[in-house]
Design a protein around this motif. Structure first.
Motif, short mmCIF file in Angstrom:
data_model
loop_
_atom_site.label_atom_id
_atom_site.label_comp_id
_atom_site.label_asym_id
_atom_site.label_seq_id
_atom_site.Cartn_x
_atom_site.Cartn_y
_atom_site.Cartn_z
N TYR A 1 11.63 7.22 -12.17
CA TYR A 1 11.01 7.93 -11.06
C TYR A 1 9.50 7.79 -11.12
O TYR A 1 8.91 7.81 -12.20
CB TYR A 1 11.43 9.40 -11.07
CG TYR A 1 12.88 9.59 -10.65
CD1 TYR A 1 13.20 9.78 -9.31
CD2 TYR A 1 13.90 9.51 -11.58
CE1 TYR A 1 14.51 9.91 -8.91
CE2 TYR A 1 15.23 9.64 -11.19
CZ TYR A 1 15.52 9.85 -9.84
OH TYR A 1 16.83 9.97 -9.45
N GLN A 2 8.93 7.62 -9.94
CA GLN A 2 7.48 7.42 -9.84
C GLN A 2 6.71 8.56 -10.51
O GLN A 2 5.81 8.31 -11.30
CB GLN A 2 7.11 7.34 -8.35
CG GLN A 2 5.66 7.08 -8.10
CD GLN A 2 5.40 6.71 -6.64
OE1 GLN A 2 6.34 6.55 -5.86
NE2 GLN A 2 4.15 6.56 -6.29
N ILE A 3 7.11 9.79 -10.17
CA ILE A 3 6.55 10.93 -10.89
C ILE A 3 7.60 11.30 -11.93
O ILE A 3 8.72 11.64 -11.57
CB ILE A 3 6.28 12.11 -9.94
CG1 ILE A 3 5.18 11.70 -8.94
CG2 ILE A 3 5.87 13.35 -10.72
CD1 ILE A 3 5.12 12.56 -7.72
N PRO B 1 0.82 -1.21 0.00
CA PRO B 1 0.00 0.00 0.00
C PRO B 1 0.85 1.27 0.00
O PRO B 1 2.07 1.20 0.14
CB PRO B 1 -0.81 -0.11 1.29
CG PRO B 1 -0.07 -1.07 2.15
CD PRO B 1 0.66 -1.99 1.23
N ASN B 2 0.21 2.40 -0.14
CA ASN B 2 0.92 3.69 -0.12
C ASN B 2 1.74 3.81 1.15
O ASN B 2 1.28 3.48 2.23
CB ASN B 2 -0.07 4.85 -0.17
CG ASN B 2 -0.72 4.97 -1.54
OD1 ASN B 2 -0.23 4.42 -2.51
ND2 ASN B 2 -1.83 5.68 -1.59
N GLY B 3 2.97 4.31 0.98
CA GLY B 3 3.81 4.52 2.15
C GLY B 3 4.47 3.25 2.65
O GLY B 3 5.10 3.25 3.71
N ALA B 4 4.36 2.15 1.91
CA ALA B 4 4.93 0.87 2.35
C ALA B 4 6.45 0.91 2.34
O ALA B 4 7.11 0.15 3.06
CB ALA B 4 4.42 -0.26 1.48
N GLY B 5 7.03 1.76 1.49
CA GLY B 5 8.49 1.85 1.45
C GLY B 5 9.09 1.47 0.11
O GLY B 5 10.31 1.32 -0.01
N LYS B 6 8.26 1.31 -0.92
CA LYS B 6 8.76 0.88 -2.23
C LYS B 6 9.74 1.89 -2.82
O LYS B 6 10.86 1.54 -3.23
CB LYS B 6 7.58 0.69 -3.20
CG LYS B 6 6.51 -0.26 -2.70
CD LYS B 6 5.34 -0.39 -3.68
CE LYS B 6 4.49 0.84 -3.85
NZ LYS B 6 3.56 1.11 -2.73
N THR B 7 9.33 3.14 -2.84
CA THR B 7 10.20 4.17 -3.42
C THR B 7 11.48 4.32 -2.60
O THR B 7 12.58 4.48 -3.15
CB THR B 7 9.45 5.51 -3.52
OG1 THR B 7 8.32 5.33 -4.38
CG2 THR B 7 10.33 6.61 -4.08
N THR B 8 11.35 4.24 -1.29
CA THR B 8 12.54 4.34 -0.44
C THR B 8 13.54 3.23 -0.78
O THR B 8 14.75 3.47 -0.87
CB THR B 8 12.13 4.25 1.04
OG1 THR B 8 11.18 5.28 1.30
CG2 THR B 8 13.33 4.43 1.96
N LEU B 9 13.03 2.03 -1.02
CA LEU B 9 13.90 0.92 -1.39
C LEU B 9 14.65 1.24 -2.70
O LEU B 9 15.86 1.02 -2.81
CB LEU B 9 13.07 -0.36 -1.54
CG LEU B 9 13.85 -1.62 -1.92
CD1 LEU B 9 14.83 -1.99 -0.81
CD2 LEU B 9 12.91 -2.79 -2.19
N1 LIG Z 1 12.74 11.81 1.90
C1 LIG Z 1 11.86 11.48 2.86
N2 LIG Z 1 11.77 12.21 4.00
C2 LIG Z 1 10.91 11.87 4.96
N3 LIG Z 1 10.07 10.83 4.91
C3 LIG Z 1 10.09 10.06 3.80
C4 LIG Z 1 10.99 10.34 2.72
N4 LIG Z 1 10.81 9.41 1.76
C5 LIG Z 1 9.84 8.59 2.21
N5 LIG Z 1 9.41 8.97 3.44
C6 LIG Z 1 8.40 8.27 4.25
O1 LIG Z 1 8.72 6.90 4.24
C7 LIG Z 1 7.56 6.10 4.12
C8 LIG Z 1 7.65 5.22 2.91
O2 LIG Z 1 7.53 6.03 1.74
P1 LIG Z 1 7.74 5.50 0.26
O3 LIG Z 1 7.65 6.68 -0.62
O4 LIG Z 1 8.96 4.69 0.21
O5 LIG Z 1 6.47 4.58 0.06
P2 LIG Z 1 5.88 3.94 -1.26
O6 LIG Z 1 5.66 2.52 -0.97
O7 LIG Z 1 6.71 4.28 -2.43
O8 LIG Z 1 4.49 4.68 -1.35
P3 LIG Z 1 3.63 5.16 -2.63
O9 LIG Z 1 2.79 4.00 -3.03
O10 LIG Z 1 2.83 6.28 -2.08
O11 LIG Z 1 4.59 5.59 -3.66
C9 LIG Z 1 6.39 7.06 4.09
O12 LIG Z 1 5.87 7.18 5.40
C10 LIG Z 1 7.01 8.37 3.66
O13 LIG Z 1 6.31 9.46 4.18
#
Ligand SMILES: Nc1ncnc2c1ncn2[C@@H]1O[C@H](COP(=O)(O)OP(=O)(O)OP(=O)(O)O)[C@@H](O)[C@H]1O
Ligand SMILES: [Mg+2]
Lengths: 247, 313
Positions: free
Chosen positions: A86-88, A39-47
Motif C-alpha cells: 500500500y502506498q501509505i 503524475p498525481n492522480g494518473a491512476g496508478k493506485t487504482t490500477l
Molecule cells: N476510491 C475512490 N473513490 C473516488 N475517487 C477515487 C478513488 N480512488 C481513486 N480515485 C480518483 O481516481 C483518480 C486516480 O487516482 P489514483 O489514486 O489511482 O492516482 P495515483 O496515480 O495513484 O496518484 P498518486 O500519485 O497521488 O498516488 C484520482 O482522480 C482520484 O481522486
C-alpha cells in the motif's frame, strides 16, 4: 519469449464522473520489472487496486496466468500469486513485526510456527530481523515501507505490485530498495512499481516503463525509448527525462 | 515457565472441583455466578477481542440456550443437560446465517445490530406461546445447583483452553490481522468472511451452552431475566478491564468484577451501580488496555532489567 504473466486488457474504472482509468492495456512477463509512472492522480493506485481485487473494473479484463481474475476476491488473488503493498503503509500496528509478515506466509504454511519461521527468513532478507518481536507501531516510516514489501513477499508471489515503495525514502534507502527490487528477478518474481519521480532509479532498474496520465497509457517502452519520447518528459515532468534522470 | 503455568492451572481447577460441595449455598452461588461471567467474557472475547467486532448482543445466544433448555425440560422427559447442549448447538447453527448477515456491518453498526437482535428475540419470547409469553416458563424446583456449577466450570475451562489455543494458532493470527485492517488482511490471503463467521460461531456457542444452566439454576426463564443487556454489559466490562483480546483478560476481569460487584451490592445496595461504574472507569483511565497487558508489560520490563544482570554473572 514466455507468455505474459499478467494481461491488463482495456480496463476502465470510473468514480462518479472521474475516469481514473480509461482503457488501459499492458502486459507483464515473468521476472520482468515494469515501472508505472505518471503524475498525481494518473491512476496508478487504482490500477493496483483492480489487479489485487480490492476494486473491480467498470469494464475490461485482467488475466493472470491465462485466467481472468475479474470478480475474484482479494484473498483468492493473493493465494494465486499476486501480492501488493500500500502506498501509505498499513501495518497491523498492534501485532509484532514478525506476525505482520507471518500472516502472508499462512497462505502456504499450515501452522503458525512454520509461518513464523518463513516470516523470519523474509525479515532477514529485508533487514527487519532486529525488530521481529517489536510491535509494528514502533517502526519508523521507512521501516514501515520495508514491512509492506516484506509482508507481500511472504506470500511468495509471482507478481509483486509495489505502490510507491520509494516515496519518502532518503537516497541511500532508495538505493537499498532498488537493489531489493532487482533481486526479485533472481527469485523469478515480476514486479510492477507505481513509481514517484525517482527517475534515476526507474531508468536503471526497469525493463519497461509505462507512462499513465489521466487514466490513459501515453507511452510504453524500454527506458531508452521512454527517455527519447519528447511528449513524456516535457509534458509531464516539465523537463526531459534524460535531464531528470541525470539530476 | 510453561510447566509451572500448567501446574497452577490444574491445581486451581482441582480446587474449583472439590471446594463448592463443601461450601454453603451463598458461596456456591458466588462461585457459580463468577464462573458464569468468566465464561461469558471468554465467549465475547473471541468475536470482539480477537476479531474486533464489538457485540452488544451475545446475550441473544444465552437467552436462546436458556429457552431451549426450559422447553426441553418442561415439554419432554429429557434432563436439563441435554437441553443445555441442544441450546449450544442451536446457537452455533443460528450463528452461521446470522454471522454472514451481521458481519457485513462494521463498528457501531454491528454493535447496535446485535443489540437490536437481542431485543427482537426478547420481544419474540414475550409474545409467543411456546415460550410462555411475558410470564416465561417454570422449571421443576428443587434442582441441584451443583450440577449447574460443574457444567459451567467445564465450559469455563474449555473456553479458557480454547482461547489459549486460538491465541497460539494460525486462526488467532488471522483474526487479529483482520481486526487490525480487514482489507490488508484480505490482500495478504486471509479469507476474512469465513474467519469472522468461525469466530462468531464460537462466541455464540459458549453463551448458548451456558444459558441452559442458568435456566436450571434460576428455575424459571422469562424475557427479562435471560435476554438482559446488563448481562452483556457485565461481560464486556470484565473483558475490557481484564484485557480485551488476551488469554488472561476475561479471567482476571471476570473474577475481579464479580467479587467487587458482589461486595458492593451487599454493602451499598442503593449506590451500587454508581460506585461500580466509577470504579471501572477509574481503572480504565489508569490501565487503558486492561490489567493483563499491563501485567505482561511490567513482567517483560523486569525480564529486560534482569537480563543484563544475568549476563554479568
Ligand atoms: N476510491 C475512490 N473513490 C473516488 N475517487 C477515487 C478513488 N480512488 C481513486 N480515485 C480518483 O481516481 C483518480 C486516480 O487516482 P489514483 O489514486 O489511482 O492516482 P495515483 O496515480 O495513484 O496518484 P498518486 O500519485 O497521488 O498516488 C484520482 O482522480 C482520484 O481522486
Ligand atoms: Mg497512488
Amino acid at each position: 519469449m514466455s507468455a505474459p504473466l499478467l494481461v491488463v486488457d482495456n480496463v476502465t474504472r470510473t468514480f462518479g464522473g472521474v475516469r481514473a482509468l480509461d482503457g488501459v492495456s499492458l502486459e507483464i512477463r515473468e521476472g520482468e520489472i515494469v515501472s508505472i509512472i505518471g503524475p498525481n492522480g494518473a491512476g496508478k493506485t487504482t490500477l493496483f487496486n483492480i489487479v489485487s481485487g480490492v476494486l473491480r473494473p467498470t469494464s475490461g479484463d485482467v488475466r493472470f496466468m491465462d485466467r481472468s481474475i475479474v470478480g475474484w476476491s482479494p484473498q483468492r488473488i493473493a493465494a494465486a500469486g499476486i501480492a501488493r503493498t500500500y502506498q501509505i503503509a498499513r501495518p497491523f500496528v498492534r501485532l509484532s513485526v514478525l506476525d505482520n509478515v507471518a500472516v502472508g506466509a499462512l497462505t502456504h504454511e499450515r501452522t503458525l510456527e512454520r509461518a513464523r519461521a518463513a516470516a523470519r527468513e523474509v525479515l532477514e532478507m529485508t533487514g527487519l530481523a532486529p525488530y521481529a518481536d517489536r510491535p509494528a507501531s514502533d517502526l519508523t516510516i521507512t521501516q514501515r515501507k520495508r514491512l509492506e514489501a516484506a509482508r507481500a513477499l511472504a506470500l511468495r508471489p509471482k507478481l509483486l505490485l509495489l505502490d510507491e515503495v520509494m516515496a519518502g525514502l532518503t537516497p541511500t534507502e532508495i538505493d537499498a530498495m532498488a537493489v531489493f527490487i532487482e533481486q526479485l528477478r533472481e527469485r523469478g518474481i515480476a514486479a510492477i512499481g507505481g513509481v514517484e519521480h525517482v527517475m534515476r532509479v526507474v531508468m536503471k532498474i526497469s525493463h519497461r516503463i509505462v507512462v499513465l496520465d489521466f487514466g490513459k497509457t501515453i507511452a510504453d517502452g524500454t527506458p531508452a525509448e521512454i527517455a527519447a519520447d519528447p511528449r513524456v518528459g516535457e509534458a509531464y515532468f516539465g523537463t526531459s527525462l534524460e535531464e531528470a534522470s541525470a539530476s | 515457565m510453561r510447566r509451572i503455568g500448567i501446574l497452577v492451572f490444574c491445581v486451581v481447577v482441582a480446587l474449583l472441583i472439590v471446594i463448592p460441595p463443601m461450601a454453603n449455598g451463598y458461596y456456591r452461588s458466588l462461585f457459580y455466578i463468577t464462573l458464569l461471567y468468566v465464561a461469558l467474557a471468554y465467549g465475547w472475547n473471541v468475536i470482539s477481542g480477537y476479531a474486533g467486532y464489538f457485540s452488544f448482543g451475545q446475550v441473544t445466544f444465552f437467552g436462546l440456550g436458556a429457552y431451549v433448555t426450559a422447553i426441553v425440560v418442561t415439554k419432554t422427559p429429557l434432563p436439563w443437560e441435554i437441553g443445555a447442549l441442544l441450546g449450544g448447538v442451536v446457537s452455533a447453527a443460528f450463528a452461521v446465517p446470522l454471522g454472514y448477515l451481521m458481519l457485513r456491518l462494521r463498528g457501531p453498526f454491528f454493535a447496535l445490530g446485535m443489540l437490536g437482535l437481542a431485543r427482537t428475540l426478547q420481544v419474540a419470547a414475550n409474545s409467543m406461546g411456546i415460550t410462555g409469553g411475558g410470564q416465561g416458563l417454570f422449571l421443576p424446583p428443587g434442582s441441584n445447583a451443583l450440577s449447574v456449577y460443574y457444567w459451567t466450570l467445564a465450559i469455563a475451562v474449555l473456553a479458557f483452553a480454547g482461547t489459549w489455543l486460538i491465541d497460539h494458532s494460525a486462526f488467532g493470527l488471522r483474526l487479529q490481522a483482520l481486526r487490525e485492517d480487514e482489507q490488508v488482511a484480505a490482500t495478504l490471503g486471509v479469507h476474512v468472511t469465513t474467519q469472522k463467521v468461525y469466530a462468531f460461531i464460537i462466541s455464540a456457542a459458549i453463551p448458548g451452552l451456558l444459558g441452559g444452566g442458568y435456566a436450571w439454576y434460576l428455575t424459571y426463564v422469562n424475557p427479562v431475566s435471560v435476554f438482559s443487556t446488563s448481562i452483556d454489559l457485565q461481560a464486556v466490562a470484565m473483558t475490557i478491564l481484564g484485557g480485551i483480546g488476551t488469554v488472561w483478560g476475561p479471567l482476571i476481569g471476570g473474577v475481579l468484577i464479580s467479587q467487587i460487584s458482589e461486595a458492593l451490592a451487599a454493602q451499598y445496595p442503593q449506590a451500587f451501580l454508581m460506585i461500580f461504574g466509577g470504579l471501572v472507569v477509574a481503572l480504565l483511565v489508569f490501565l487503558p488496555r486492561g490489567i493483563a497487558p499491563a501485567c505482561a508489560a511490567a513482567l517483560s520490563r523486569r525480564r529486560a532489567r534482569a537480563k543484563p544482570a544475568e549476563a554479568r554473572t
